[in-house]
Design an enzyme around this catalytic site. Structure first.
Site, mmCIF file in Angstrom:
data_model
loop_
_atom_site.group_PDB
_atom_site.id
_atom_site.type_symbol
_atom_site.label_atom_id
_atom_site.label_comp_id
_atom_site.label_asym_id
_atom_site.label_seq_id
_atom_site.Cartn_x
_atom_site.Cartn_y
_atom_site.Cartn_z
ATOM 1 N N GLU A 54 29.495 39.267 36.554
ATOM 2 C CA GLU A 54 29.645 40.720 36.407
ATOM 3 C C GLU A 54 31.005 41.179 36.927
ATOM 4 O OE1 GLU A 54 27.793 43.016 34.807
ATOM 5 O OE2 GLU A 54 26.751 41.219 34.125
ATOM 6 N N HIS A 63 32.218 39.793 28.670
ATOM 7 C CA HIS A 63 31.137 38.799 28.736
ATOM 8 C C HIS A 63 31.241 37.816 27.573
ATOM 9 C CE1 HIS A 63 28.783 39.992 32.140
ATOM 10 N NE2 HIS A 63 28.479 41.191 31.672
ATOM 11 N N HIS A 69 33.803 45.822 28.952
ATOM 12 C CA HIS A 69 33.036 44.977 29.871
ATOM 13 C C HIS A 69 32.172 43.996 29.085
ATOM 14 C CE1 HIS A 69 30.300 44.224 33.403
ATOM 15 N NE2 HIS A 69 29.419 44.087 32.422
ATOM 16 N N GLU A 70 31.479 44.488 28.072
ATOM 17 C CA GLU A 70 30.613 43.616 27.266
ATOM 18 C C GLU A 70 31.433 42.617 26.457
ATOM 19 O OE1 GLU A 70 27.600 43.545 27.919
ATOM 20 O OE2 GLU A 70 27.469 45.428 29.035
#
Length: 294
Positions: A223, A150, A146-147
């Site tokens: 997100e 980003h 997930h990071e």
């Protein structure tokens, strides 16, 4: 430490703005007659403050994040867990097509993680010690994915640019409102009256809240994109599992510094008006989106 970092950043912005404003030949935001606003000078002044502050914060983001959270940078893994974490981040970064980011662990028992950095090939990803201890490795991997999502999506840069633009126009229109009220209501004929300063402050607060809703809306949208990237890189089941585990423990207070909240993996659910200002969607909405796209 956080107060010192805040003061140092704002001092750097003041020095930068003052220097560039003078180099461009401007001496103030009032016209030569001392009555009218010099809109060109005002826009440059607000742009330097709005964009300059955002860009300086972005350039210092890794340095500030390490010090604000007490994160330990893994330069040479000291144990099997750190070795696994570095190898996992390296694998995910390669799959996402970005350079290997710096990897860090910050001392918090709350499960959380964040990413920051001024570009996608010079980033920092960090995970809390509590997440490493209490989450299964496949779910930690999903959070790291997930990071990495980003970073690969350029979210830090995009959010900074959006924040800089809205800061610029909040300052710009607040000063126009303050100047107008000062002239029309307080009858100030030349220079700045007390009405200018009072009304400008109030206008900045009101416009700032409205602008924050715009920034927060983009933050919530990114997100979902990062969740989708996490599911793609680490598997939908692992990503959903990580979010469900975070939801089960979301009653705990988020202990990330305010400047990093938007870059964390989760945030407490807010209701009413505060939901419009939240940087993250409710975890149940994110889980539903992942299951719907599975």
């Amino acid at each position: 430490m956080r107060i010192l970092l805040f003061l140092a950043t704002n001092l750097a912005v003041l020095v930068l703005v003052g220097t560039i404003f003078n180099l461009l030949g401007f001496r103030g935001i009032l016209a030569a007659n001392g009555v009218d606003l010099n809109l060109q000078a005002l826009l440059v002044f607000c742009g330097l403050f709005g964009m300059g502050g955002a860009l300086i914060s972005l350039l210092l983001s890794k340095w500030m994040a390490k010090r604000a959270t007490g994160a330990y940078l893994i330069e040479q893994p000291r144990n099997a867990t750190e070795q696994w974490l570095v190898a996992t981040v390296g694998e995910l970064a390669k799959d996402a097509g970005i350079a290997m980011p710096e990897v860090a662990i910050f001392p918090s028992e709350q499960p959380n993680a964040f990413a920051t950095g001024w570009n996608r090939n010079a980033a920092l990803v960090a995970v809390s010690a509590g997440m490493l201890r209490h989450f299964p490795r496949d779910e930690v991997r999903a959070v790291m994915a997930h990071e990495i999502g980003h970073v690969a999506n350029g979210d830090m840069v995009t959010l900074t640019l959006i924040q800089g633009v809205v800061n610029t126009f909040v300052m710009f229109f607040a000063r126009i409102i303050g100047h107008t009220v000062d002239r029309v209501v307080f009858k100030t004929e030349r220079g700045y009256g007390i009405g200018y300063f009072l009304v400008t402050i109030v206008a900045e607060i009101v416009l700032g809240i409205l602008a924050s809703m715009i920034v927060a809306r983009f933050s919530r949208w990114r997100e979902y994109r990062a969740d989708a990237a996490g599911a793609r890189l680490a598997g939908t089941g692992a990503m959903v599992g990580a979010l469900e585990r975070l939801r089960a423990g979301q009653a705990k207070q988020d202990d990330l510094p305010g400047e990093l909240t938007a870059f964390g993996i989760s945030e407490g659910v807010k209701g009413g008006l505060m939901r419009l200002l939240a940087s993250h969607p409710p975890l149940e909405d994110r889980i539903r989106a992942l299951r719907g796209g599975a």
